[in-house]
Design a protein around this motif. Structure first.
Motif, PDB file in Angstrom:
ATOM      1  N   VAL A 250       1.967   2.846  -3.483  1.00  0.00           N
ATOM      2  CA  VAL A 250       1.039   3.720  -4.183  1.00  0.00           C
ATOM      3  C   VAL A 250       1.346   5.173  -3.848  1.00  0.00           C
ATOM      4  CG1 VAL A 250      -1.383   4.373  -4.418  1.00  0.00           C
ATOM      5  CG2 VAL A 250      -0.750   1.979  -4.288  1.00  0.00           C
TER       6      VAL A 250
ATOM      7  N   TYR B 282      -7.752  -1.091  -8.539  1.00  0.00           N
ATOM      8  CA  TYR B 282      -7.553   0.198  -7.892  1.00  0.00           C
ATOM      9  C   TYR B 282      -7.575   0.032  -6.380  1.00  0.00           C
ATOM     10  CZ  TYR B 282      -8.249   5.059  -6.556  1.00  0.00           C
ATOM     11  OH  TYR B 282      -8.110   6.301  -5.990  1.00  0.00           O
ATOM     12  N   ASN B 283      -6.520   0.485  -5.737  1.00  0.00           N
ATOM     13  CA  ASN B 283      -6.444   0.574  -4.281  1.00  0.00           C
ATOM     14  C   ASN B 283      -6.703  -0.757  -3.585  1.00  0.00           C
ATOM     15  OD1 ASN B 283      -5.865   2.105  -2.062  1.00  0.00           O
ATOM     16  ND2 ASN B 283      -7.940   2.875  -1.800  1.00  0.00           N
ATOM     17  N   ARG B 284      -5.962  -1.782  -3.965  1.00  0.00           N
ATOM     18  CA  ARG B 284      -6.121  -3.113  -3.386  1.00  0.00           C
ATOM     19  C   ARG B 284      -4.796  -3.586  -2.800  1.00  0.00           C
ATOM     20  NH1 ARG B 284     -11.033  -5.615  -5.414  1.00  0.00           N
ATOM     21  NH2 ARG B 284     -10.463  -7.275  -4.007  1.00  0.00           N
TER      22      ARG B 284
ATOM     23  N   ALA C 226       0.827  -1.207   0.000  1.00  0.00           N
ATOM     24  CA  ALA C 226       0.000   0.000   0.000  1.00  0.00           C
ATOM     25  C   ALA C 226       0.862   1.257   0.000  1.00  0.00           C
ATOM     26  CB  ALA C 226      -0.924  -0.007   1.209  1.00  0.00           C
TER      27      ALA C 226
ATOM     28  N   THR D  61       2.773  -0.836  -9.254  1.00  0.00           N
ATOM     29  CA  THR D  61       2.030   0.420  -9.279  1.00  0.00           C
ATOM     30  C   THR D  61       2.285   1.094 -10.615  1.00  0.00           C
ATOM     31  OG1 THR D  61       2.221   0.666  -6.893  1.00  0.00           O
ATOM     32  CG2 THR D  61       1.719   2.650  -8.153  1.00  0.00           C
TER      33      THR D  61
ATOM     34  N   GLN E 285      -7.553  13.292  -6.570  1.00  0.00           N
ATOM     35  CA  GLN E 285      -8.182  13.155  -5.270  1.00  0.00           C
ATOM     36  C   GLN E 285      -8.867  14.454  -4.856  1.00  0.00           C
ATOM     37  OE1 GLN E 285      -5.978  12.632  -1.418  1.00  0.00           O
ATOM     38  NE2 GLN E 285      -6.811  10.572  -1.630  1.00  0.00           N
TER      39      GLN E 285
END
Length: 127
Positions: A7, A33-35, A4, A48, A107
């Motif tokens: 990322v 996405y985001n795993r 994580a 990534t 974001q």
């Protein structure tokens, strides 16, 4: 091995808010996405990568709670093959399944989700 923190560590310094990062499994090449684990093979060796930022709206819902005005929450199928939840700028009633979108901001500062804009502004229907 991917994690994580990869990322967050791999955001290019010149455009930190303009890049949407996703993971790709080294074993089966699934994009996600985001795993932390691959949803297909449960592999944890994830690369990534930076997305091109283009996609298609697959579902859009208008939300009226916890906000002074109506807003949309959309599922965007990105060109690379993963799906991300985000917001499409514009009137929520004008966002339709099949509309092509481009990443505007990776974001949103309030909702912490990607923000997209319509590419051509017209209803594209299902592809």
């Amino acid at each position: 091995m991917g994690s994580a923190t990869d990322v967050l560590d791999n955001v290019p310094e010149e455009h930190p808010g303009d890049v949407l990062l996703f993971q790709r499994c080294r074993w089966c090449a699934t994009a996600m996405y985001n795993r932390l684990l691959c949803p297909v093979c449960a592999g944890s060796d994830l690369l990534t990568e930076a997305s091109a930022g283009t996609g298609v709206v697959r579902h859009s819902t208008v939300i009226h709670r916890n906000t002074p005005a109506a807003r949309n929450v959309s599922l965007i199928e990105m060109t690379e093959g993963f799906t991300v939840r985000g917001r499409v700028m514009g009137s929520p009633a004008t966002i339709h399944s099949g509309d092509r979108v481009q990443l505007s901001t990776a974001q949103d500062p309030v909702r912490r989700q990607p923000v997209f804009q319509l590419v051509d502004g017209s209803y594209g229907g299902w592809n």
